[in-house]
Motif scaffolding. Structure first.
Motif, PDB file in Angstrom:
ATOM      1  N   LYS A 184       0.993  -1.098   0.115  1.00  0.00           N
ATOM      2  CA  LYS A 184      -0.005  -0.056   0.079  1.00  0.00           C
ATOM      3  C   LYS A 184       0.937   1.174   0.010  1.00  0.00           C
ATOM      4  CE  LYS A 184      -4.093  -2.066   0.359  1.00  0.00           C
ATOM      5  NZ  LYS A 184      -5.089  -1.732  -0.500  1.00  0.00           N
ATOM      6  N   PRO A 185       0.525   2.151  -0.825  1.00  0.00           N
ATOM      7  CA  PRO A 185       1.464   3.482  -0.849  1.00  0.00           C
ATOM      8  C   PRO A 185       0.945   4.272   0.545  1.00  0.00           C
ATOM      9  CG  PRO A 185      -0.646   3.583  -2.284  1.00  0.00           C
ATOM     10  CD  PRO A 185      -0.397   2.200  -1.813  1.00  0.00           C
ATOM     11  N   ARG A 186       2.141   4.890   1.109  1.00  0.00           N
ATOM     12  CA  ARG A 186       2.156   5.714   2.143  1.00  0.00           C
ATOM     13  C   ARG A 186       1.741   7.166   2.097  1.00  0.00           C
ATOM     14  NH1 ARG A 186       7.424   3.028   5.180  1.00  0.00           N
ATOM     15  NH2 ARG A 186       6.718   0.789   5.229  1.00  0.00           N
ATOM     16  N   SER A 187       1.945   7.536   0.899  1.00  0.00           N
ATOM     17  CA  SER A 187       1.773   9.067   0.703  1.00  0.00           C
ATOM     18  C   SER A 187       1.510   9.352  -0.944  1.00  0.00           C
ATOM     19  CB  SER A 187       3.195   9.922   0.931  1.00  0.00           C
ATOM     20  OG  SER A 187       3.172  10.985   0.729  1.00  0.00           O
ATOM     21  N   ALA A 188       0.499  10.247  -1.050  1.00  0.00           N
ATOM     22  CA  ALA A 188       0.217  10.529  -2.489  1.00  0.00           C
ATOM     23  C   ALA A 188       1.473  11.194  -3.077  1.00  0.00           C
ATOM     24  CB  ALA A 188      -1.087  11.139  -2.398  1.00  0.00           C
ATOM     25  N   THR A 189       2.334  11.692  -2.377  1.00  0.00           N
ATOM     26  CA  THR A 189       3.209  12.631  -2.788  1.00  0.00           C
ATOM     27  C   THR A 189       4.644  11.646  -2.915  1.00  0.00           C
ATOM     28  OG1 THR A 189       3.858  13.280  -0.733  1.00  0.00           O
ATOM     29  CG2 THR A 189       2.402  14.744  -2.162  1.00  0.00           C
ATOM     30  N   GLU A 190       4.794  10.538  -2.618  1.00  0.00           N
ATOM     31  CA  GLU A 190       5.863   9.650  -2.608  1.00  0.00           C
ATOM     32  C   GLU A 190       6.337   9.294  -4.085  1.00  0.00           C
ATOM     33  OE1 GLU A 190       7.436   5.746   0.071  1.00  0.00           O
ATOM     34  OE2 GLU A 190       5.391   5.961  -0.685  1.00  0.00           O
ATOM     35  N   ILE A 191       7.467   9.642  -4.381  1.00  0.00           N
ATOM     36  CA  ILE A 191       8.011   9.579  -5.856  1.00  0.00           C
ATOM     37  C   ILE A 191       8.076   7.866  -6.183  1.00  0.00           C
ATOM     38  CG2 ILE A 191      10.233   9.591  -6.904  1.00  0.00           C
ATOM     39  CD1 ILE A 191      11.179  11.757  -5.381  1.00  0.00           C
ATOM     40  N   LEU A 192       7.477   7.688  -7.236  1.00  0.00           N
ATOM     41  CA  LEU A 192       7.127   6.332  -7.865  1.00  0.00           C
ATOM     42  C   LEU A 192       8.308   5.261  -7.592  1.00  0.00           C
ATOM     43  CD1 LEU A 192       5.400   4.385  -9.621  1.00  0.00           C
ATOM     44  CD2 LEU A 192       6.427   5.138 -11.498  1.00  0.00           C
ATOM     45  N   GLU A 193       9.580   5.561  -7.945  1.00  0.00           N
ATOM     46  CA  GLU A 193      10.575   4.848  -7.684  1.00  0.00           C
ATOM     47  C   GLU A 193      10.859   4.402  -6.390  1.00  0.00           C
ATOM     48  OE1 GLU A 193      15.175   3.935  -8.961  1.00  0.00           O
ATOM     49  OE2 GLU A 193      14.301   6.141  -9.721  1.00  0.00           O
ATOM     50  N   ALA A 194      10.957   5.605  -5.408  1.00  0.00           N
ATOM     51  CA  ALA A 194      11.001   5.227  -4.220  1.00  0.00           C
ATOM     52  C   ALA A 194       9.713   4.392  -3.475  1.00  0.00           C
ATOM     53  CB  ALA A 194      10.905   6.597  -3.223  1.00  0.00           C
ATOM     54  N   THR A 195       8.610   4.732  -3.994  1.00  0.00           N
ATOM     55  CA  THR A 195       7.309   3.873  -3.632  1.00  0.00           C
ATOM     56  C   THR A 195       7.728   2.395  -3.848  1.00  0.00           C
ATOM     57  OG1 THR A 195       5.814   5.875  -3.753  1.00  0.00           O
ATOM     58  CG2 THR A 195       4.715   3.765  -3.677  1.00  0.00           C
ATOM     59  N   LEU A 196       7.883   2.049  -5.125  1.00  0.00           N
ATOM     60  CA  LEU A 196       8.110   0.683  -5.650  1.00  0.00           C
ATOM     61  C   LEU A 196       9.439  -0.068  -4.864  1.00  0.00           C
ATOM     62  CD1 LEU A 196       7.628   1.248  -9.525  1.00  0.00           C
ATOM     63  CD2 LEU A 196       6.139  -0.024  -7.848  1.00  0.00           C
ATOM     64  N   PHE A 197      10.269   0.762  -4.518  1.00  0.00           N
ATOM     65  CA  PHE A 197      11.361   0.362  -3.549  1.00  0.00           C
ATOM     66  C   PHE A 197      11.001   0.002  -2.180  1.00  0.00           C
ATOM     67  CE2 PHE A 197      14.947   0.603  -0.608  1.00  0.00           C
ATOM     68  CZ  PHE A 197      15.895  -0.103  -1.300  1.00  0.00           C
ATOM     69  N   GLU A 239      -2.906 -13.743  -4.825  1.00  0.00           N
ATOM     70  CA  GLU A 239      -3.722 -13.182  -5.497  1.00  0.00           C
ATOM     71  C   GLU A 239      -4.097 -11.778  -5.185  1.00  0.00           C
ATOM     72  OE1 GLU A 239      -7.458 -14.726  -8.542  1.00  0.00           O
ATOM     73  OE2 GLU A 239      -7.818 -14.857  -6.189  1.00  0.00           O
ATOM     74  N   ALA A 240      -4.285 -11.767  -3.864  1.00  0.00           N
ATOM     75  CA  ALA A 240      -4.895 -10.503  -3.355  1.00  0.00           C
ATOM     76  C   ALA A 240      -3.469  -9.358  -3.476  1.00  0.00           C
ATOM     77  CB  ALA A 240      -5.187 -10.554  -1.603  1.00  0.00           C
ATOM     78  N   ALA A 241      -2.357  -9.904  -3.039  1.00  0.00           N
ATOM     79  CA  ALA A 241      -1.252  -9.106  -3.093  1.00  0.00           C
ATOM     80  C   ALA A 241      -1.057  -8.524  -4.558  1.00  0.00           C
ATOM     81  CB  ALA A 241       0.180  -9.717  -2.881  1.00  0.00           C
ATOM     82  N   THR A 242      -1.177  -9.279  -5.463  1.00  0.00           N
ATOM     83  CA  THR A 242      -1.016  -8.778  -7.103  1.00  0.00           C
ATOM     84  C   THR A 242      -2.261  -7.882  -7.481  1.00  0.00           C
ATOM     85  OG1 THR A 242      -0.385 -11.018  -7.657  1.00  0.00           O
ATOM     86  CG2 THR A 242      -1.347  -9.579  -9.587  1.00  0.00           C
ATOM     87  N   LYS A 243      -3.587  -7.962  -6.850  1.00  0.00           N
ATOM     88  CA  LYS A 243      -4.584  -6.998  -7.038  1.00  0.00           C
ATOM     89  C   LYS A 243      -4.248  -5.705  -6.513  1.00  0.00           C
ATOM     90  CE  LYS A 243      -8.166 -10.561  -7.995  1.00  0.00           C
ATOM     91  NZ  LYS A 243      -8.276  -9.899  -9.387  1.00  0.00           N
ATOM     92  N   SER A 244      -3.678  -5.924  -5.264  1.00  0.00           N
ATOM     93  CA  SER A 244      -3.427  -4.641  -4.498  1.00  0.00           C
ATOM     94  C   SER A 244      -2.482  -3.817  -5.003  1.00  0.00           C
ATOM     95  CB  SER A 244      -2.997  -5.050  -2.958  1.00  0.00           C
ATOM     96  OG  SER A 244      -2.663  -3.794  -2.254  1.00  0.00           O
ATOM     97  N   LEU A 245      -1.178  -4.384  -5.692  1.00  0.00           N
ATOM     98  CA  LEU A 245      -0.366  -3.813  -6.192  1.00  0.00           C
ATOM     99  C   LEU A 245      -0.853  -3.008  -7.922  1.00  0.00           C
ATOM    100  CD1 LEU A 245       2.639  -2.729  -6.485  1.00  0.00           C
ATOM    101  CD2 LEU A 245       3.082  -4.626  -7.447  1.00  0.00           C
ATOM    102  N   ALA A 246      -1.725  -3.783  -8.242  1.00  0.00           N
ATOM    103  CA  ALA A 246      -2.102  -3.523  -9.596  1.00  0.00           C
ATOM    104  C   ALA A 246      -3.080  -2.203  -9.595  1.00  0.00           C
ATOM    105  CB  ALA A 246      -3.096  -4.628 -10.236  1.00  0.00           C
ATOM    106  N   GLN A 247      -3.682  -1.979  -8.482  1.00  0.00           N
ATOM    107  CA  GLN A 247      -4.542  -0.736  -8.194  1.00  0.00           C
ATOM    108  C   GLN A 247      -3.501   0.348  -8.230  1.00  0.00           C
ATOM    109  OE1 GLN A 247      -6.791  -1.315  -4.573  1.00  0.00           O
ATOM    110  NE2 GLN A 247      -8.205  -2.823  -5.509  1.00  0.00           N
ATOM    111  N   PHE A 248      -2.334   0.425  -7.848  1.00  0.00           N
ATOM    112  CA  PHE A 248      -1.506   1.324  -7.536  1.00  0.00           C
ATOM    113  C   PHE A 248      -0.949   1.560  -8.887  1.00  0.00           C
ATOM    114  CE2 PHE A 248       3.297   2.350  -7.071  1.00  0.00           C
ATOM    115  CZ  PHE A 248       3.057   3.673  -6.587  1.00  0.00           C
ATOM    116  N   LEU A 249      -0.607   0.551  -9.452  1.00  0.00           N
ATOM    117  CA  LEU A 249      -0.055   0.758 -10.753  1.00  0.00           C
ATOM    118  C   LEU A 249      -0.862   1.246 -11.855  1.00  0.00           C
ATOM    119  CD1 LEU A 249       2.186  -2.584 -11.219  1.00  0.00           C
ATOM    120  CD2 LEU A 249       2.887  -0.186 -10.418  1.00  0.00           C
TER     121      LEU A 249
END
Length: 202
Positions: free
Chosen positions: A78-91, A133-143
């Motif tokens: 789950k992303p922690r901040s709407a302003t978090e940089i994409l690369e930092a978020t994925l890391f 499956e739930a982990a994939t769907k959760s990340l897919a929403q962010f992507l």
């Protein structure tokens, strides 16, 4: 219409956690099929009524443990901040996700489910639906959200999520499950960093 669920008191919640912790140690050591509610009761103590009030059978008890560990995986993605940089978020997501997978509980759950899958298909299905499956769907929403912002190529979000999580796991997870190898935080960070760079590469 189902009756509303009554919230647990602090004492009841603490007892439920105690049962889960004790049961998990037995499941991890003995396996699901060889574990009985009598074994769990003998270790937890107290009345059988209390045990069965929380968990009417060992299937429900094991489901609760699957949900608890799977919940840690979902939280990691789950992303922690709407302003978090994409690369930092994925890391950060990748590190948290891989850390949970390589934890003692994460490895024990994976081993338990793969060994019991043939004998308990419903539990295996629940594990897959509530875990991978739930982990994939959760990340897919962010992507998908990142795609709407133009930050990522317009490809199927679930496929992209599978590719990223697969790159993060790599052989580290299997080497821990099958060969019993442990991996330091530095190794995990390097693995995830490489996965993020490969995933974001044009």
């Amino acid at each position: 219409m189902s009756a509303p669920v009554t919230p647990l008191t602090d004492k009841q919640a603490a007892k439920r956690e105690e049962i889960l912790n004790v049961a998990w140690e037995i499941f991890a050591k003995e396996g699901f099929g060889r574990t009985s509610m009598d074994q769990i009761h003998a270790c937890v103590g107290g009345s059988k009524r209390t045990l069965y009030k929380h968990f009417p059978n060992k299937e429900k008890l094991f489901e609760a443990m699957i949900e608890r560990i799977s919940g840690r995986v979902i939280k990691a993605l789950k992303p922690r901040s709407a302003t978090e940089i994409l690369e930092a978020t994925l890391f950060r997501m990748g590190v948290d996700y891989l850390t949970v997978l390589l934890s003692e509980d994460g490895l024990a759950l994976y081993r338990a489910m793969t060994s019991e899958a043939q004998h308990f298909p419903e539990l295996s299905r629940d594990f897959f639906e509530n875990g991978p499956e739930a982990a994939t769907k959760s990340l897919a929403q962010f992507l998908a959200l990142q795609q709407s912002k133009g930050s990522l190529p317009d490809i199927d979000p679930e496929t992209a999520a599978e590719l990223f999580l697969g790159a993060v796991r790599g052989n580290l997870h299997l080497s821990a499950v099958l060969a019993g190898r442990s991996h330091s935080p530095e190794v995990i960070h390097n693995k995830v960093s490489d996965a993020v760079r490969a995933f974001l590469r044009d």
